[in-house]
Design an enzyme around this catalytic site. Structure first.
Site, mmCIF file in Angstrom:
data_model
loop_
_atom_site.group_PDB
_atom_site.id
_atom_site.type_symbol
_atom_site.label_atom_id
_atom_site.label_comp_id
_atom_site.label_asym_id
_atom_site.label_seq_id
_atom_site.Cartn_x
_atom_site.Cartn_y
_atom_site.Cartn_z
ATOM 1 N N ASP A 196 32.322 1.626 84.035
ATOM 2 C CA ASP A 196 31.423 0.926 84.951
ATOM 3 C C ASP A 196 31.597 1.488 86.353
ATOM 4 O O ASP A 196 32.661 2.008 86.697
ATOM 5 C CB ASP A 196 31.743 -0.581 84.924
ATOM 6 C CG ASP A 196 30.576 -1.424 85.431
ATOM 7 O OD1 ASP A 196 29.471 -0.870 85.620
ATOM 8 O OD2 ASP A 196 30.774 -2.634 85.639
ATOM 9 N N GLY A 204 26.757 3.532 89.301
ATOM 10 C CA GLY A 204 25.749 3.224 90.317
ATOM 11 C C GLY A 204 26.390 3.063 91.686
ATOM 12 O O GLY A 204 25.897 3.617 92.686
ATOM 13 N N ARG A 238 21.094 6.657 91.511
ATOM 14 C CA ARG A 238 22.014 6.173 90.469
ATOM 15 C C ARG A 238 22.228 7.211 89.371
ATOM 16 O O ARG A 238 23.320 7.332 88.802
ATOM 17 C CB ARG A 238 21.468 4.869 89.858
ATOM 18 C CG ARG A 238 21.444 3.689 90.819
ATOM 19 C CD ARG A 238 20.837 2.466 90.133
ATOM 20 N NE ARG A 238 21.630 2.050 88.990
ATOM 21 C CZ ARG A 238 22.720 1.282 89.070
ATOM 22 N NH1 ARG A 238 23.127 0.816 90.240
ATOM 23 N NH2 ARG A 238 23.385 0.971 87.988
ATOM 24 N N HIS A 248 25.542 8.621 87.030
ATOM 25 C CA HIS A 248 25.654 8.732 85.570
ATOM 26 C C HIS A 248 26.036 10.153 85.155
ATOM 27 O O HIS A 248 26.821 10.355 84.241
ATOM 28 C CB HIS A 248 24.343 8.315 84.903
ATOM 29 C CG HIS A 248 23.992 6.876 85.138
ATOM 30 N ND1 HIS A 248 24.912 5.860 84.965
ATOM 31 C CD2 HIS A 248 22.836 6.275 85.528
ATOM 32 C CE1 HIS A 248 24.321 4.702 85.252
ATOM 33 N NE2 HIS A 248 23.076 4.922 85.595
ATOM 34 N N SER A 256 24.505 -0.588 76.905
ATOM 35 C CA SER A 256 24.505 -1.869 76.189
ATOM 36 C C SER A 256 23.097 -2.259 75.741
ATOM 37 O O SER A 256 22.102 -1.715 76.231
ATOM 38 C CB SER A 256 25.072 -2.976 77.089
ATOM 39 O OG SER A 256 24.130 -3.327 78.085
ATOM 40 N N GLU A 263 21.708 -4.724 76.606
ATOM 41 C CA GLU A 263 21.095 -5.334 77.797
ATOM 42 C C GLU A 263 20.662 -4.278 78.820
ATOM 43 O O GLU A 263 19.875 -4.566 79.726
ATOM 44 C CB GLU A 263 22.069 -6.311 78.463
ATOM 45 C CG GLU A 263 22.297 -7.609 77.686
ATOM 46 C CD GLU A 263 23.088 -7.422 76.401
ATOM 47 O OE1 GLU A 263 24.005 -6.572 76.368
ATOM 48 O OE2 GLU A 263 22.773 -8.113 75.407
ATOM 49 N N TRP A 320 18.679 -1.881 78.624
ATOM 50 C CA TRP A 320 17.241 -1.539 78.588
ATOM 51 C C TRP A 320 16.483 -2.270 79.697
ATOM 52 O O TRP A 320 15.357 -1.896 80.029
ATOM 53 C CB TRP A 320 16.624 -1.919 77.235
ATOM 54 C CG TRP A 320 17.191 -1.187 76.069
ATOM 55 C CD1 TRP A 320 18.083 -1.684 75.154
ATOM 56 C CD2 TRP A 320 16.919 0.164 75.647
ATOM 57 N NE1 TRP A 320 18.385 -0.730 74.213
ATOM 58 C CE2 TRP A 320 17.683 0.407 74.493
ATOM 59 C CE3 TRP A 320 16.107 1.186 76.149
ATOM 60 C CZ2 TRP A 320 17.661 1.626 73.815
ATOM 61 C CZ3 TRP A 320 16.083 2.405 75.471
ATOM 62 C CH2 TRP A 320 16.849 2.615 74.324
ATOM 63 N N LEU A 376 41.892 12.758 67.504
ATOM 64 C CA LEU A 376 41.284 11.548 68.064
ATOM 65 C C LEU A 376 39.927 11.241 67.423
ATOM 66 O O LEU A 376 39.122 12.150 67.207
ATOM 67 C CB LEU A 376 41.077 11.786 69.575
ATOM 68 C CG LEU A 376 40.283 10.717 70.338
ATOM 69 C CD1 LEU A 376 41.141 9.485 70.575
ATOM 70 C CD2 LEU A 376 39.786 11.274 71.675
ATOM 71 N N ARG A 393 34.738 -9.134 83.267
ATOM 72 C CA ARG A 393 34.015 -9.693 82.122
ATOM 73 C C ARG A 393 33.891 -8.654 81.014
ATOM 74 O O ARG A 393 34.071 -7.458 81.242
ATOM 75 C CB ARG A 393 32.628 -10.190 82.541
ATOM 76 C CG ARG A 393 31.782 -9.163 83.248
ATOM 77 C CD ARG A 393 30.393 -9.717 83.609
ATOM 78 N NE ARG A 393 29.693 -8.769 84.458
ATOM 79 C CZ ARG A 393 29.664 -8.828 85.792
ATOM 80 N NH1 ARG A 393 30.266 -9.818 86.420
ATOM 81 N NH2 ARG A 393 29.038 -7.907 86.491
ATOM 82 N N SER A 451 31.059 -8.237 79.160
ATOM 83 C CA SER A 451 29.690 -7.703 79.080
ATOM 84 C C SER A 451 29.263 -7.373 77.646
ATOM 85 O O SER A 451 28.633 -6.338 77.403
ATOM 86 C CB SER A 451 29.525 -6.475 79.988
ATOM 87 O OG SER A 451 29.774 -6.817 81.338
HETATM 88 C C1 IPE Z 1 28.522 -2.841 80.802
HETATM 89 O O1 IPE Z 1 28.266 -2.498 82.097
HETATM 90 C C2 IPE Z 1 27.784 -1.933 79.865
HETATM 91 C C3 IPE Z 1 28.280 -0.579 79.824
HETATM 92 C C4 IPE Z 1 29.327 -0.143 80.437
HETATM 93 C C5 IPE Z 1 27.536 0.334 79.006
HETATM 94 P P1 IPE Z 1 27.106 -3.242 82.943
HETATM 95 O O2 IPE Z 1 27.162 -2.680 84.299
HETATM 96 O O3 IPE Z 1 25.820 -3.143 82.215
HETATM 97 O O4 IPE Z 1 27.612 -4.740 82.878
HETATM 98 P P2 IPE Z 1 27.274 -5.969 83.804
HETATM 99 O O5 IPE Z 1 25.760 -6.058 83.885
HETATM 100 O O6 IPE Z 1 27.880 -5.691 85.154
HETATM 101 O O7 IPE Z 1 27.911 -7.142 83.137
HETATM 102 C C1 IPE Z 2 28.028 2.106 84.074
HETATM 103 O O1 IPE Z 2 27.731 2.187 85.435
HETATM 104 C C2 IPE Z 2 27.055 2.886 83.226
HETATM 105 C C3 IPE Z 2 26.110 2.056 82.451
HETATM 106 C C4 IPE Z 2 26.176 0.761 82.320
HETATM 107 C C5 IPE Z 2 25.035 2.752 81.766
HETATM 108 P P1 IPE Z 2 26.658 1.223 86.125
HETATM 109 O O2 IPE Z 2 25.339 1.892 86.082
HETATM 110 O O3 IPE Z 2 26.694 -0.125 85.511
HETATM 111 O O4 IPE Z 2 27.209 1.193 87.602
HETATM 112 P P2 IPE Z 2 27.205 -0.041 88.612
HETATM 113 O O5 IPE Z 2 27.827 -1.204 87.908
HETATM 114 O O6 IPE Z 2 25.785 -0.301 88.968
HETATM 115 O O7 IPE Z 2 28.025 0.441 89.766
HETATM 116 MG MG MG Z 3 27.700 -1.827 85.977
#
Ligand code: IPE
Ligand code: IPE
Ligand code: MG
Length: 242
Positions: free
Chosen positions: A21, A24, A34, A38, A66, A68, A70, A132, A195, A197
């Site tokens: 995480d 972004g 963003r 990635h 995830s 979610e 999408w 692995l 969390r 998630s």
């Molecule tokens: C969790 O990260 C999903 C992945 C790492 C793929 P999110 O950034 O989507 O989670 P929330 O929205 O902060 O809970």
């Molecule tokens: C994790 O980074 C990657 C995915 C969930 C795809 P985020 O894109 O959630 O980054 P933040 O949480 O916005 O910093």
């Molecule tokens: Mg995130």
């Protein structure tokens, strides 16, 4: 095993799960889109897979997208799909160089056909590697996995292949995407969020959780070693008394 000095005498967890995480936030801090976060996150992932293989971790399960996710803008989802396409091909070479078996968990039918084919190819071309096992969770949600597992189990019950009274925790586990894998010993989440998630909800029943403020693109071997060192200080309990 090529552990660096400070890893000596540390027990290496058999299964490490990671919620990557902060891509972004990493990009935002630099005034970048963003998608650049990635992209950098993909580089980190390649490095961490190599480091995990060298440390002797047996299973590394990483949450990449995830069920979610999408909900994000079509621009961001599109950029992520392009990265999957590109990195899946690259990853076959890296996996084979490091004796890594790659698998995907999650519901793949929602992806474009070329991505589905790419996943199949990556799994086929790395399946004989014995080091692995790297598991990438894409279009993965713990609740979705449980519901899909229940559907398969109910179908088997209706066909008489399984009797309801034969369903145990072990039997149910074998209907999940992670069938045959041990539960995670250690779950690492980067970027400070406290969390799950929707990650590995069933499997993390007794997993030790380690959260770091480090943003995923900045995560490296040192950070992984810190997590493993912290894990070594934990007293694992599975509901029993001391
Ligand atoms: C969790 O990260 C999903 C992945 C790492 C793929 P999110 O950034 O989507 O989670 P929330 O929205 O902060 O809970
Ligand atoms: C994790 O980074 C990657 C995915 C969930 C795809 P985020 O894109 O959630 O980054 P933040 O949480 O916005 O910093
Ligand atoms: Mg995130």
């Amino acid at each position: 095993m090529e552990n660096s000095g400070n890893m000596k005498n540390l027990a290496i967890p058999e299964h490490v799960a990671i919620i990557l995480d902060g891509n972004g936030r990493w990009a935002k801090k630099r005034g970048l889109p963003r998608s650049m976060g990635h992209k950098e996150g993909c580089k980190t992932l390649e490095n961490i897979v190599e480091q995990a293989a060298r440390m002797g971790i047996r299973y590394l399960t990483v949450y990449g997208f995830s069920t979610e996710n999408w909900k994000r803008s079509s621009e961001e989802v599109g950029a992520l799909m392009q990265l999957f396409r590109y990195y899946m091909v690259r990853f076959i070479k890296i996996a084979n160089e490091n004796n890594v078996r790659a698998k995907m968990i999650g519901e793949r039918s929602r992806f474009d056909q070329d991505i589905i084919d790419g996943i199949g190819r990556m799994e086929r071309e790395t399946k004989n590697n014995t080091g692995l096992t790297f598991v990438f969770a894409v279009n993965y949600g713990g609740r979705d996995e449980i519901v899909r597992g229940i559907r398969k189990l109910v179908a088997d019950c209706q066909e008489g292949a399984v009797k309801p009274e034969e369903i145990t925790e072990e039997v149910f586990s074998s209907y999940l995407d992670t069938a045959g894998m041990p539960d995670p010993d250690l779950l690492i989440r980067t970027s400070g969020e406290l969390r799950l998630s929707n990650y590995l909800l069933w499997q993390c029943a007794y997993t030790e959780i380690y959260v770091t403020d480090c943003l995923w693109p900045d995560f490296n071997r040192e950070e992984l070693e810190k997590a493993i060192a912290a894990y070594n200080k934990r007293e694992r309990r599975f509901g029993g008394a001391k």
